[in-house]
Structures are given as structure tokens and as C-alpha cells.
Motif scaffolding. Structure first.
Motif, PDB file in Angstrom:
ATOM      1  N   ASP A 166     -17.964  -6.134   6.810  1.00  0.00           N
ATOM      2  CA  ASP A 166     -18.554  -7.826   6.129  1.00  0.00           C
ATOM      3  C   ASP A 166     -17.689  -8.608   5.679  1.00  0.00           C
ATOM      4  N   GLY A 167     -16.122  -8.463   5.805  1.00  0.00           N
ATOM      5  CA  GLY A 167     -15.969  -9.850   4.953  1.00  0.00           C
ATOM      6  C   GLY A 167     -15.501 -10.308   3.779  1.00  0.00           C
ATOM      7  N   HIS A 168     -15.709  -9.317   3.367  1.00  0.00           N
ATOM      8  CA  HIS A 168     -16.365  -9.552   1.934  1.00  0.00           C
ATOM      9  C   HIS A 168     -15.560  -8.362   1.133  1.00  0.00           C
ATOM     10  N   SER A 169     -14.864  -7.389   1.305  1.00  0.00           N
ATOM     11  CA  SER A 169     -14.097  -6.413   0.990  1.00  0.00           C
ATOM     12  C   SER A 169     -12.642  -5.993   1.309  1.00  0.00           C
ATOM     13  N   LEU A 170     -12.201  -5.457   0.756  1.00  0.00           N
ATOM     14  CA  LEU A 170     -10.343  -4.984   1.442  1.00  0.00           C
ATOM     15  C   LEU A 170     -10.710  -3.441   1.133  1.00  0.00           C
ATOM     16  N   ALA A 171     -10.326  -2.583   1.698  1.00  0.00           N
ATOM     17  CA  ALA A 171      -9.591  -1.458   1.347  1.00  0.00           C
ATOM     18  C   ALA A 171      -7.760  -1.248   1.637  1.00  0.00           C
ATOM     19  N   LEU A 172      -7.862  -1.277   0.962  1.00  0.00           N
ATOM     20  CA  LEU A 172      -6.152  -1.127   0.899  1.00  0.00           C
ATOM     21  C   LEU A 172      -5.737  -0.127   0.728  1.00  0.00           C
ATOM     22  N   GLU A 173      -4.166   0.555   1.144  1.00  0.00           N
ATOM     23  CA  GLU A 173      -3.363   1.674   0.797  1.00  0.00           C
ATOM     24  C   GLU A 173      -1.670   1.380   0.632  1.00  0.00           C
ATOM     25  N   GLY A 174      -1.124   1.207  -0.488  1.00  0.00           N
ATOM     26  CA  GLY A 174       0.051   1.416  -0.964  1.00  0.00           C
ATOM     27  C   GLY A 174       1.086   2.964  -0.816  1.00  0.00           C
ATOM     28  N   ARG A 175       2.339   2.615  -0.756  1.00  0.00           N
ATOM     29  CA  ARG A 175       2.977   3.225  -0.920  1.00  0.00           C
ATOM     30  C   ARG A 175       4.344   2.364  -1.580  1.00  0.00           C
ATOM     31  N   PHE A 176       4.724   3.568  -3.013  1.00  0.00           N
ATOM     32  CA  PHE A 176       6.239   2.726  -3.668  1.00  0.00           C
ATOM     33  C   PHE A 176       7.187   3.321  -3.797  1.00  0.00           C
ATOM     34  N   ALA A 177       7.897   2.664  -3.499  1.00  0.00           N
ATOM     35  CA  ALA A 177       9.576   4.446  -4.152  1.00  0.00           C
ATOM     36  C   ALA A 177       9.850   4.015  -5.291  1.00  0.00           C
ATOM     37  N   PRO A 178      10.624   4.879  -5.817  1.00  0.00           N
ATOM     38  CA  PRO A 178      10.960   5.247  -6.842  1.00  0.00           C
ATOM     39  C   PRO A 178      11.807   3.711  -7.544  1.00  0.00           C
ATOM     40  N   GLY A 179      11.757   3.985  -8.449  1.00  0.00           N
ATOM     41  CA  GLY A 179      12.308   2.671  -9.320  1.00  0.00           C
ATOM     42  C   GLY A 179      11.782   2.041  -9.646  1.00  0.00           C
ATOM     43  N   ASP A 180      10.708   1.715  -9.856  1.00  0.00           N
ATOM     44  CA  ASP A 180       9.624   0.999 -10.229  1.00  0.00           C
ATOM     45  C   ASP A 180       8.529   1.347 -11.853  1.00  0.00           C
ATOM     46  N   ALA A 181       7.869   0.412 -12.094  1.00  0.00           N
ATOM     47  CA  ALA A 181       7.068   0.619 -13.627  1.00  0.00           C
ATOM     48  C   ALA A 181       6.159   2.579 -13.163  1.00  0.00           C
ATOM     49  N   ASP A 182       5.804   3.481 -14.089  1.00  0.00           N
ATOM     50  CA  ASP A 182       4.917   4.340 -13.633  1.00  0.00           C
ATOM     51  C   ASP A 182       3.467   3.491 -13.813  1.00  0.00           C
ATOM     52  N   ALA A 183       3.266   2.556 -13.743  1.00  0.00           N
ATOM     53  CA  ALA A 183       1.674   1.482 -14.381  1.00  0.00           C
ATOM     54  C   ALA A 183       1.687   0.875 -13.390  1.00  0.00           C
ATOM     55  N   PHE A 184       0.249   0.363 -12.734  1.00  0.00           N
ATOM     56  CA  PHE A 184      -0.099  -0.580 -11.630  1.00  0.00           C
ATOM     57  C   PHE A 184      -0.909  -1.973 -12.112  1.00  0.00           C
ATOM     58  N   MET A 185      -0.649  -3.230 -11.678  1.00  0.00           N
ATOM     59  CA  MET A 185      -1.237  -4.112 -12.214  1.00  0.00           C
ATOM     60  C   MET A 185      -1.566  -5.210 -11.257  1.00  0.00           C
ATOM     61  N   VAL A 186      -2.877  -5.371 -10.925  1.00  0.00           N
ATOM     62  CA  VAL A 186      -3.229  -6.642 -10.551  1.00  0.00           C
ATOM     63  C   VAL A 186      -2.976  -8.063 -11.243  1.00  0.00           C
ATOM     64  N   ASP A 187      -3.496  -9.264 -11.653  1.00  0.00           N
ATOM     65  CA  ASP A 187      -3.710  -9.966 -11.654  1.00  0.00           C
ATOM     66  C   ASP A 187      -5.296  -9.870 -13.167  1.00  0.00           C
ATOM     67  N   SER A 188      -4.702 -10.440 -14.658  1.00  0.00           N
ATOM     68  CA  SER A 188      -5.689  -9.776 -15.184  1.00  0.00           C
ATOM     69  C   SER A 188      -6.941  -9.781 -14.971  1.00  0.00           C
ATOM     70  N   ALA A 189      -7.598 -10.897 -14.696  1.00  0.00           N
ATOM     71  CA  ALA A 189      -8.462 -11.223 -14.358  1.00  0.00           C
ATOM     72  C   ALA A 189      -9.374 -11.276 -13.395  1.00  0.00           C
TER      73      ALA A 189
END
Length: 192
Positions: A16-39
Motif C-alpha cells: 500500500d506504500g503507507h507502512s514499513l515492516a522492518l527487521e534489525g540485527r544489532f551487535a553487542p556493545g550498545d544500549a539495552d534500550a531502543f528508540m526512535v525520535d520521540s514524536a
């Protein structure tokens, strides 16, 4: 052999061009919490973390999605982002672009709250027929985590993309809904 990227992101623009389905693999070494821009946080849905072959929902906590032990073991996440709904809210960082959308990756990319800068990243975006994706990321395909966190805008949707060779690289002219305001002959003269 090249090392795996610290952030390996696969995004799929839904038909439909209106949404994204995403998958991410993140290596060790970064934070235990994930975020996007707050708004943009209200437009994330179905955030899940995989461990041992099992997917589990990750509840939002104050605009963050905590994943136990992600700093030590890394994380494998999947989520959806509603571009159309976000584009209706000015502060979300997503804007209409014809019948498509423009946004910086930081609006729709779930990423570690804190991370080690300078590490390699990969972003692959699949689009259905008739829809496109383009970004201002390094076209060499070697972005860093910093590029994905603070990177340039990207466009999704029915786009007309015309590329022109310029000294030191390529310039892309992008128009929404496939309609650049110049004829092909004018485009060729303008961008040479």
C-alpha cells in the motif's frame, strides 16, 4: 572477509506504500534500550525481540523499548512503522511527498538509545513494483551507525528518480508521483 555490520537493517515498504515492516540485527556493545525520535514513537507497532528462535513482544516504556541483555549479547528486533499516520503529525519527522513520504531514518529506525559511533551499518530497503526508495546515504553502500542515526532524508513511494553523473559522484533528482517539472531534455541540460 568483511566484518558483519553493527546494525543490519532490512526494511520492506508494504504494497500500500503507507507502512514499513522492518527487521534489525544489532551487535553487542550498545544500549539495552531502543528508540526512535520521540514524536515518531506513537507510529511504531508490533515491536518484537527474538531470542532462541522465539519472538516476544517488547512493550514500550516511556518512549523506549528495553531489551534485556542487548548490550551484552546484541539484539534481533522486528517492528512496523506507519508512515501515513506519522505524516499527519507535523512533529513526527515524516512528511507527505506527493502520495509518498519523506523522512530521516531516525524517525522510523528503531536503534539503540546509546551506541558506539563509527561502526559499520547496512540498510536494505525492498519496495514493491511501482514504488521506490531513495536516500542521501553514501551510495557506496558503506554507511556507519552515525549515518543511520543522523542521516539525510529518504523518500518512499511512487517516485521518478533521474540520476546524473557529476564530478566526484552522482546527483539524483527525485520527484513525487513520477513527475519532475522538467522534460527529459531539460533535465539532461540542467544536471550536466
Amino acid at each position: 572477509m568483511a566484518a558483519s555490520p553493527a546494525w543490519d537493517i532490512r526494511a520492506r515498504l508494504l504494497p500500500d506504500g503507507h507502512s514499513l515492516a522492518l527487521e534489525g540485527r544489532f551487535a553487542p556493545g550498545d544500549a539495552d534500550a531502543f528508540m526512535v525520535d520521540s514524536a515518531a514513537a506513537p507510529f511504531l507497532a508490533e515491536v518484537e525481540s527474538e531470542a532462541g528462535g522465539q519472538w516476544r513482544a517488547v512493550p514500550e516504556t516511556g518512549g523506549r523499548w528495553p531489551v534485556a541483555d542487548a548490550e551484552a549479547r546484541g539484539a534481533h528486533l522486528r517492528w512496523r512503522f506507519d508512515l501515513a499516520a506519522a505524516a499527519k503529525v507535523w512533529r513526527s519527522g515524516v512528511r507527505p511527498f506527493g502520495s509518498g513520504f519523506m523522512a530521516r531514518p531516525r524517525a522510523w529506525l528503531l536503534r539503540p538509545e546509546t551506541f558506539m559511533p563509527g561502526r559499520a551499518a547496512r540498510l536494505v530497503v525492498e519496495t514493491p513494483p511501482g514504488l521506490s526508495f531513495i536516500s542521501g546515504l553514501d551510495p557506496s553502500g558503506r554507511p556507519t551507525v552515525d549515518d543511520l542515526d543522523e542521516g539525510p532524508e529518504a523518500a518512499f513511494g511512487p517516485l521518478r528518480i533521474q540520476r546524473f553523473p557529476v564530478k566526484g559522484g552522482t546527483l539524483a533528482a527525485v520527484a513525487p508521483d513520477g513527475d519532475l517539472p522538467l522534460t527529459p531534455a531539460q533535465e539532461s541540460r540542467w544536471f550536466k
